[in-house]
Design a protein around this motif. Structure first.
Motif, PDB file in Angstrom:
ATOM      1  N   SER A  17       0.849  -1.193   0.000  1.00  0.00           N
ATOM      2  CA  SER A  17       0.000   0.000   0.000  1.00  0.00           C
ATOM      3  C   SER A  17       0.887   1.247   0.000  1.00  0.00           C
ATOM      4  CB  SER A  17      -0.879   0.011   1.250  1.00  0.00           C
ATOM      5  OG  SER A  17      -0.082   0.213   2.407  1.00  0.00           O
ATOM      6  N   PRO A  18       0.335   2.395  -0.421  1.00  0.00           N
ATOM      7  CA  PRO A  18       1.117   3.640  -0.390  1.00  0.00           C
ATOM      8  C   PRO A  18       1.660   3.964   1.005  1.00  0.00           C
ATOM      9  CG  PRO A  18      -0.873   3.945  -1.680  1.00  0.00           C
ATOM     10  CD  PRO A  18      -0.981   2.595  -1.032  1.00  0.00           C
ATOM     11  N   GLU A  19       0.903   3.649   2.037  1.00  0.00           N
ATOM     12  CA  GLU A  19       1.359   3.924   3.407  1.00  0.00           C
ATOM     13  C   GLU A  19       2.594   3.092   3.742  1.00  0.00           C
ATOM     14  OE1 GLU A  19      -1.856   2.991   2.699  1.00  0.00           O
ATOM     15  OE2 GLU A  19      -2.756   4.983   2.835  1.00  0.00           O
ATOM     16  N   LYS A  20       2.592   1.836   3.333  1.00  0.00           N
ATOM     17  CA  LYS A  20       3.737   0.964   3.596  1.00  0.00           C
ATOM     18  C   LYS A  20       4.945   1.371   2.753  1.00  0.00           C
ATOM     19  CE  LYS A  20       1.744  -1.819   6.471  1.00  0.00           C
ATOM     20  NZ  LYS A  20       2.041  -1.778   7.879  1.00  0.00           N
ATOM     21  N   LEU A  21       4.703   1.884   1.554  1.00  0.00           N
ATOM     22  CA  LEU A  21       5.809   2.341   0.711  1.00  0.00           C
ATOM     23  C   LEU A  21       6.558   3.497   1.369  1.00  0.00           C
ATOM     24  CD1 LEU A  21       4.273   2.126  -2.866  1.00  0.00           C
ATOM     25  CD2 LEU A  21       6.075   0.690  -1.876  1.00  0.00           C
ATOM     26  N   VAL A  22       5.838   4.362   2.067  1.00  0.00           N
ATOM     27  CA  VAL A  22       6.485   5.463   2.779  1.00  0.00           C
ATOM     28  C   VAL A  22       7.414   4.913   3.851  1.00  0.00           C
ATOM     29  CG1 VAL A  22       6.085   7.415   4.326  1.00  0.00           C
ATOM     30  CG2 VAL A  22       4.650   7.120   2.310  1.00  0.00           C
ATOM     31  N   VAL A  23       6.971   3.896   4.545  1.00  0.00           N
ATOM     32  CA  VAL A  23       7.795   3.275   5.587  1.00  0.00           C
ATOM     33  C   VAL A  23       9.045   2.647   4.967  1.00  0.00           C
ATOM     34  CG1 VAL A  23       7.876   1.474   7.349  1.00  0.00           C
ATOM     35  CG2 VAL A  23       5.812   2.867   7.082  1.00  0.00           C
ATOM     36  N   VAL A  24       8.875   1.953   3.848  1.00  0.00           N
ATOM     37  CA  VAL A  24      10.013   1.332   3.166  1.00  0.00           C
ATOM     38  C   VAL A  24      10.992   2.397   2.704  1.00  0.00           C
ATOM     39  CG1 VAL A  24      10.720   0.003   1.130  1.00  0.00           C
ATOM     40  CG2 VAL A  24       8.720  -0.706   2.465  1.00  0.00           C
ATOM     41  N   TYR A  25      10.482   3.473   2.134  1.00  0.00           N
ATOM     42  CA  TYR A  25      11.330   4.563   1.660  1.00  0.00           C
ATOM     43  C   TYR A  25      12.134   5.162   2.812  1.00  0.00           C
ATOM     44  CZ  TYR A  25      12.847   8.998  -0.243  1.00  0.00           C
ATOM     45  OH  TYR A  25      13.613  10.058  -0.630  1.00  0.00           O
ATOM     46  N   ASP A  26      11.465   5.400   3.928  1.00  0.00           N
ATOM     47  CA  ASP A  26      12.156   5.959   5.087  1.00  0.00           C
ATOM     48  C   ASP A  26      13.252   5.018   5.575  1.00  0.00           C
ATOM     49  OD1 ASP A  26      10.686   8.278   5.083  1.00  0.00           O
ATOM     50  OD2 ASP A  26       9.315   7.639   6.668  1.00  0.00           O
ATOM     51  N   PHE A  27      12.959   3.722   5.603  1.00  0.00           N
ATOM     52  CA  PHE A  27      13.947   2.760   6.086  1.00  0.00           C
ATOM     53  C   PHE A  27      15.142   2.677   5.144  1.00  0.00           C
ATOM     54  CE2 PHE A  27      15.607  -1.600   6.604  1.00  0.00           C
ATOM     55  CZ  PHE A  27      16.077  -1.451   7.890  1.00  0.00           C
ATOM     56  N   VAL A  28      14.891   2.614   3.850  1.00  0.00           N
ATOM     57  CA  VAL A  28      15.983   2.550   2.880  1.00  0.00           C
ATOM     58  C   VAL A  28      16.823   3.823   2.951  1.00  0.00           C
ATOM     59  CG1 VAL A  28      16.539   2.453   0.407  1.00  0.00           C
ATOM     60  CG2 VAL A  28      14.807   0.923   1.365  1.00  0.00           C
ATOM     61  N   SER A  29      16.171   4.959   3.107  1.00  0.00           N
ATOM     62  CA  SER A  29      16.897   6.223   3.251  1.00  0.00           C
ATOM     63  C   SER A  29      17.777   6.196   4.493  1.00  0.00           C
ATOM     64  CB  SER A  29      15.925   7.396   3.322  1.00  0.00           C
ATOM     65  OG  SER A  29      15.215   7.516   2.118  1.00  0.00           O
ATOM     66  N   TYR A  30      17.235   5.667   5.575  1.00  0.00           N
ATOM     67  CA  TYR A  30      17.989   5.552   6.814  1.00  0.00           C
ATOM     68  C   TYR A  30      19.232   4.677   6.612  1.00  0.00           C
ATOM     69  CZ  TYR A  30      19.190   3.611  11.378  1.00  0.00           C
ATOM     70  OH  TYR A  30      19.864   3.173  12.481  1.00  0.00           O
ATOM     71  N   LEU A  31      19.069   3.535   5.958  1.00  0.00           N
ATOM     72  CA  LEU A  31      20.204   2.651   5.713  1.00  0.00           C
ATOM     73  C   LEU A  31      21.275   3.336   4.873  1.00  0.00           C
ATOM     74  CD1 LEU A  31      18.423  -0.751   4.984  1.00  0.00           C
ATOM     75  CD2 LEU A  31      19.647  -0.091   7.068  1.00  0.00           C
ATOM     76  N   LEU A  32      20.850   4.064   3.856  1.00  0.00           N
ATOM     77  CA  LEU A  32      21.807   4.774   3.015  1.00  0.00           C
ATOM     78  C   LEU A  32      22.515   5.873   3.786  1.00  0.00           C
ATOM     79  CD1 LEU A  32      19.791   4.977  -0.317  1.00  0.00           C
ATOM     80  CD2 LEU A  32      21.898   3.681   0.104  1.00  0.00           C
ATOM     81  N   GLU A  33      21.783   6.563   4.656  1.00  0.00           N
ATOM     82  CA  GLU A  33      22.398   7.605   5.479  1.00  0.00           C
ATOM     83  C   GLU A  33      23.474   7.010   6.383  1.00  0.00           C
ATOM     84  OE1 GLU A  33      19.486   9.829   7.664  1.00  0.00           O
ATOM     85  OE2 GLU A  33      18.435  10.407   5.842  1.00  0.00           O
ATOM     86  N   ARG A  34      23.178   5.872   6.970  1.00  0.00           N
ATOM     87  CA  ARG A  34      24.159   5.215   7.852  1.00  0.00           C
ATOM     88  C   ARG A  34      25.400   4.805   7.064  1.00  0.00           C
ATOM     89  NH1 ARG A  34      22.073   0.593  11.567  1.00  0.00           N
ATOM     90  NH2 ARG A  34      24.307   0.545  11.861  1.00  0.00           N
ATOM     91  N   GLU A  35      25.191   4.322   5.854  1.00  0.00           N
ATOM     92  CA  GLU A  35      26.309   3.832   5.058  1.00  0.00           C
ATOM     93  C   GLU A  35      27.160   4.966   4.498  1.00  0.00           C
ATOM     94  OE1 GLU A  35      26.527   1.189   1.100  1.00  0.00           O
ATOM     95  OE2 GLU A  35      25.653   0.218   2.855  1.00  0.00           O
ATOM     96  N   THR A  36      26.518   6.034   4.068  1.00  0.00           N
ATOM     97  CA  THR A  36      27.253   7.123   3.420  1.00  0.00           C
ATOM     98  C   THR A  36      27.605   8.257   4.371  1.00  0.00           C
ATOM     99  OG1 THR A  36      25.243   8.325   2.793  1.00  0.00           O
ATOM    100  CG2 THR A  36      26.075   6.663   1.237  1.00  0.00           C
ATOM    101  N   GLY A  37      26.892   8.348   5.487  1.00  0.00           N
ATOM    102  CA  GLY A  37      27.123   9.451   6.414  1.00  0.00           C
ATOM    103  C   GLY A  37      26.483  10.747   5.968  1.00  0.00           C
ATOM    104  N   GLN A  38      25.708  10.710   4.897  1.00  0.00           N
ATOM    105  CA  GLN A  38      25.042  11.904   4.384  1.00  0.00           C
ATOM    106  C   GLN A  38      23.549  11.818   4.622  1.00  0.00           C
ATOM    107  OE1 GLN A  38      26.221  11.618   0.264  1.00  0.00           O
ATOM    108  NE2 GLN A  38      27.747  13.223   0.551  1.00  0.00           N
ATOM    109  N   THR A  39      22.947  12.937   4.995  1.00  0.00           N
ATOM    110  CA  THR A  39      21.507  12.980   5.161  1.00  0.00           C
ATOM    111  C   THR A  39      20.869  13.058   3.786  1.00  0.00           C
ATOM    112  OG1 THR A  39      21.722  14.089   7.269  1.00  0.00           O
ATOM    113  CG2 THR A  39      19.584  14.248   6.171  1.00  0.00           C
TER     114      THR A  39
END
Length: 74
Positions: A17-39
């Protein structure tokens, strides 16, 4: 560790659902931030702040012998 391909991930994403996609997007963004150190996304950082803040408190409950016993057969 299981190998997963991008097309397999996309296939699963298309069924959410669109609501769950937002959660997935936030989580993937979080993982990328941790890996790259960039917001990458202000939304992702804001979404995970409560989770990170609550982890030390919740850890006290998670690390109790009663919890280990409760989850031992799952």
């Amino acid at each position: 560790m299981q190998t997963v391909t991008v097309p397999e991930i996309v296939e699963h994403l298309q069924r959410l659902s669109p609501e769950k996609l937002v959660v997935v997007y936030d989580f993937v963004s979080y993982l990328l931030e941790r890996e790259t150190g960039q917001t990458l996304s202000r939304t992702a950082s804001e979404a995970f702040q409560p989770m990170l803040a609550s982890e030390p408190v919740l850890r006290r409950d998670w690390e109790r012998p009663e919890e280990d016993l409760a989850w031992a057969n799952l």
